[in-house]
Design an enzyme around this catalytic site. Structure first.
Site, short mmCIF file in Angstrom:
data_model
loop_
_atom_site.label_atom_id
_atom_site.label_comp_id
_atom_site.label_asym_id
_atom_site.label_seq_id
_atom_site.Cartn_x
_atom_site.Cartn_y
_atom_site.Cartn_z
N ARG A 78 0.73 -1.15 0.01
CA ARG A 78 -0.09 0.01 -0.09
C ARG A 78 0.75 1.23 -0.10
O ARG A 78 1.94 1.15 0.73
CB ARG A 78 -0.91 -0.01 1.16
CG ARG A 78 -2.09 -0.86 1.17
CD ARG A 78 -2.92 -0.74 2.50
NE ARG A 78 -2.36 -1.40 3.52
CZ ARG A 78 -1.58 -0.76 4.39
NH1 ARG A 78 -1.43 0.65 4.45
NH2 ARG A 78 -1.25 -1.29 5.63
N TYR A 243 -0.92 -3.20 -7.30
CA TYR A 243 -0.71 -4.22 -5.99
C TYR A 243 -2.31 -4.16 -5.27
O TYR A 243 -2.88 -3.36 -5.27
CB TYR A 243 0.14 -3.56 -4.98
CG TYR A 243 0.11 -4.12 -3.77
CD1 TYR A 243 0.66 -5.54 -3.33
CD2 TYR A 243 -0.60 -3.32 -2.63
CE1 TYR A 243 0.54 -6.04 -2.22
CE2 TYR A 243 -0.67 -4.09 -1.43
CZ TYR A 243 -0.27 -5.18 -1.04
OH TYR A 243 -0.53 -5.77 0.21
N LYS A 252 -9.27 -2.24 1.50
CA LYS A 252 -9.18 -1.18 2.13
C LYS A 252 -9.97 0.03 1.69
O LYS A 252 -10.64 0.83 2.54
CB LYS A 252 -7.82 -0.88 2.48
CG LYS A 252 -6.74 -2.00 2.95
CD LYS A 252 -7.33 -2.69 4.13
CE LYS A 252 -6.21 -3.60 4.51
NZ LYS A 252 -6.57 -4.44 5.76
N HIS A 272 -11.26 -2.14 10.78
CA HIS A 272 -9.96 -3.09 10.79
C HIS A 272 -9.92 -4.22 11.55
O HIS A 272 -9.10 -4.42 12.43
CB HIS A 272 -8.72 -2.49 10.51
CG HIS A 272 -7.56 -3.11 9.94
ND1 HIS A 272 -6.32 -2.69 10.40
CD2 HIS A 272 -7.58 -4.03 9.09
CE1 HIS A 272 -5.44 -3.40 9.73
NE2 HIS A 272 -6.06 -4.15 8.91
N SER A 294 -1.72 -4.42 10.25
CA SER A 294 -1.43 -5.38 9.18
C SER A 294 -0.36 -5.84 9.69
O SER A 294 0.53 -5.58 9.83
CB SER A 294 -1.50 -4.60 7.69
OG SER A 294 -2.64 -4.09 7.35
N CYS A 296 0.33 -8.15 11.97
CA CYS A 296 0.70 -8.59 13.44
C CYS A 296 -0.15 -9.65 13.92
O CYS A 296 -0.44 -9.57 15.23
CB CYS A 296 0.26 -7.06 14.21
SG CYS A 296 1.22 -5.90 14.06
N ARG A 416 1.99 -12.17 -0.62
CA ARG A 416 0.34 -12.42 -0.24
C ARG A 416 -0.21 -13.85 -0.83
O ARG A 416 0.31 -14.29 -1.91
CB ARG A 416 -0.46 -11.44 -0.73
CG ARG A 416 -0.27 -9.88 -0.28
CD ARG A 416 -0.74 -9.69 1.29
NE ARG A 416 -0.38 -8.56 2.08
CZ ARG A 416 -0.99 -8.05 2.96
NH1 ARG A 416 -2.19 -8.40 3.44
NH2 ARG A 416 -0.18 -6.77 3.47
#
Length: 633
Positions: A78, A243, A252, A272, A294, A296, A416
């Site tokens: 991002r 991406y 998002k 989130h 993100s 985590c 990803r």
């Protein structure tokens, strides 16, 4: 490069409001063709086959219908510095920072764009003028795909309908996984006013032919990238990046940035957060949402396989987004608006998340992972001993032969997997419930190596909102930040606020002032404490995290006691089931006065610098009260 030879360039079936939008964008972007997607398996396979033939994706021979895409190295995450919310009134989106706005020196970022740590803003009309120039002819030589999609269950009153126009076939096949995408969505659109439909426009920003030195397999335009949101127009416009976090507009962009703005307007919450169902050994079931930044551990917790306490069962509803509404009885209910997982690959293994590892072995698109020579995926932390591999080589995400000696990871740290929610073996029976599931607890968390205890409970709703507002965490590879600096990440929403953070806090606080609401309890966890001498983690994490969930569960059922500390309630010495009673390092629950005094100073500085007069009095009061409690330690 034509990616879809059999384009459906008929407007048949398009609702009039969408047809007007498509015609307008075709005129602007000048694609060579357009295709109205139906979301069918046939269409999906045709796109995958065309991309494979063109070298955009590679088929993984060891798995069923799985592919790898590798991106331009400049387009791997991002791009928060280029992500903007556009309105007429700046204060609707951001506060004026105490230090003023930074001077923009990058010639490719609009000079009138206002950048802050809590979001970026620009005037709607000015941004539309810039975007008009960038999109003019941007799809020449490419196909424009029309993607109808829904966020949330088809029959839910809480779902939202959208359409995305894109010139990226990678986006089409990914959106088919991540959203409810089909021509049936057009039927749903016919009952709506055009303003209720979220309109999304995306382009890789590289018309053909081009004299630019671009990757033919991953076209992008990093210098001109802009990801823009127009909450007053229900519109998302993204340019230059292919991406996922920038190009999959349902992710998002809609689910959080436009979603949170809609939620404020309509009286709900777009967050989130993962959603998980937990059944205890006595057969009692409760649902939790949890907000972590993100990378985590949200996906790992959402798919937790319990270890250490027999009889617990965890089921998954979602790993990233929760849309929450209070029902007629005053209970908070959550739906997962997504239909798939766009998970971080590195660190995913049989020991950390066996559920995720099992579900990605078919019908999955991997991005920027490595590949073994016999057709398997590889990434750091997958649990495979490189020295013991039978295959002679690994192909890195840079499409080069890789070895440990190179001193760089085989897979990008933000690589990803994109796979359907229906492939999750522990999918909760209520995952598709139109009304959502009732939420009993809200969990905040971050990556803090020192100072923040393993678990604590807030004193009440207002204090819980303060806990969320005060979250800090190490930066991760999910965005373009470098290093492991501790960053403020309130509610794990820092990159995703769709409106002013001060107003966001007021919106959360407002639910604590309404009669008849059954407010969930709020907790904070930290799996990442480290020993200051060995640098080893103090908590085993992963499956053992059920021991923390168990304490929360027993707090909700009145079976666990707690000790009051200045920051909140922690398990007390009499707790005999798991945390205090087990073989747990006492440092996991320590509260350091000096550390928390420093935290208070950092919070105060952050709020004053970035929220200023928009900070609610209640949050200021909670900070003052925390400092007073610390002074009495």
């Amino acid at each position: 490069m034509e990616m879809f030879a059999h384009a459906n360039n008929s407007f048949d079936g398009l609702p009039s409001k969408i047809r007007e939008y498509v015609e307008e964008k075709i005129k602007l972007c000048q694609p060579s063709n357009f295709h109205v997607c139906d979301g069918s398996e046939k269409e999906n396979q045709q796109l995958l086959d065309a991309m494979e033939e063109a070298g955009v994706v590679r088929r993984l021979m060891k798995y069923k219908n799985c592919y790898i895409a590798t991106t331009d190295p400049r387009d791997v995450a991002r791009v928060e510095s280029r992500t903007v919310i556009c309105t007429k009134n700046m204060n609707d989106i951001i506060s004026i920072p105490a230090a003023g706005f930074p001077v923009i020196t990058d010639p490719n970022i609009p000079k009138n764009l206002k950048q802050t740590p809590l979001g970026n803003w620009m005037d709607t009309d000015e941004m539309l003028e810039i975007l008009e120039e960038r999109f003019d002819g941007c799809m020449r030589g490419r196909t424009l795909y029309v993607i109808p999609y829904m966020m949330g269950p088809y029959s839910s009153p809480y779902s939202k309908i959208a359409v995305e126009l894109t010139d990226s076939p990678y986006v089409v096949v990914s959106m088919r996984i991540m959203t409810r995408m089909s021509s049936n969505v057009f039927n749903e659109m016919k009952t709506l006013d055009g303003s209720d439909i979220v309109k999304c426009l995306h382009s890789v920003g590289v018309p053909l032919p081009t004299d630019k030195p671009i990757s033919p397999t991953w076209p992008c335009n990093p210098e001109k990238t802009l990801i823009t949101h127009f909450p007053e127009r229900n519109e998302i416009i993204s340019f230059g990046s292919n991406y996922g976090g920038n190009s999959l507009c349902g992710k998002k962009c809609l689910a959080l940035r436009i979603g949170s703005s809609l939620a404020k307007r309509e009286g709900w919450l777009a967050e989130h957060m993962l959603i998980m169902g937990v059944t205890n050994p006595e057969g009692i079931k409760k649902y939790f949402v949890a907000a972590f930044p993100s990378a985590c551990g949200k996906t790992n917790l959402a798919m937790l396989r319990p270890v250490g306490i027999p009889g617990y069962k965890v089921e998954c509803i979602g790993d990233d987004i929760a849309w929450m509404h209070f029902d007629e009885e005053g209970r908070l209910r959550a739906i997962n608006p997504e239909f798939g997982f766009f998970g971080v690959a590195p660190g995913t293994s049989k020991s950390t998340n066996p559920i995720a590892l099992d579900m990605v072995h078919e019908n999955t698109i991997f991005t920027n992972v490595a590949e073994t020579s016999d057709g398997e995926v590889y990434w750091e932390g997958i649990g495979t001993d490189i020295d013991g591999l039978h295959q002679p080589s690994i192909r890195s995400w840079k499409n080069k032969r890789w070895s440990v000696d190179l001193g760089e990871p085989a897979a990008h740290p933000n690589s990803r997997f994109c796979t359907s929610i229906e492939q999750c073996s522990i999918l909760d029976p209520e995952w598709n419930s139109p009304q959502g599931v009732p939420i009993d607890g809200i969990i905040f968390g971050g990556r803090r190596p020192v100072g923040v205890p393993l678990i604590y409970e807030s004193f009440n709703w207002q204090h819980g909102v303060f806990v969320g507002a005060s979250m800090r965490s190490e930066a991760t590879a999910a965005a373009e930040f470098k290093g492991k600096q501790i960053m403020h990440d309130p509610f794990a929403m820092r990159p995703f606020f769709g409106y002013n953070f001060g107003s966001y806090l007021s919106h959360w606080l407002s639910f604590g002032k309404k009669d008849g609401l059954h407010l969930p309890r709020i907790y904070h966890v930290n799996w990442f404490l480290k020993d200051s001498y060995t640098n080893e983690f103090l908590w085993p994490g992963f499956g053992e995290n059920i021991r923390v969930i168990d304490w929360i569960f027993r707090r909700l059922t009145g079976q666990a006691s707690a000790c009051k500390t200045p920051i909140g309630l922690v398990p007390d010495q009499s707790d005999s089931n798991g945390i205090r009673g087990g073989e747990v390092n006492p440092k996991l629950l320590e509260i350091s006065k000096d550390f928390w005094n420093d935290e208070c100073k950092a919070m105060r500085k952050y709020f004053e610098a970035n929220v200023s007069t928009n900070l609610p009095d209640e949050i200021q009061s909670e900070l003052n009260n925390l400092e007073k409690r610390l002074s009495l330690m």
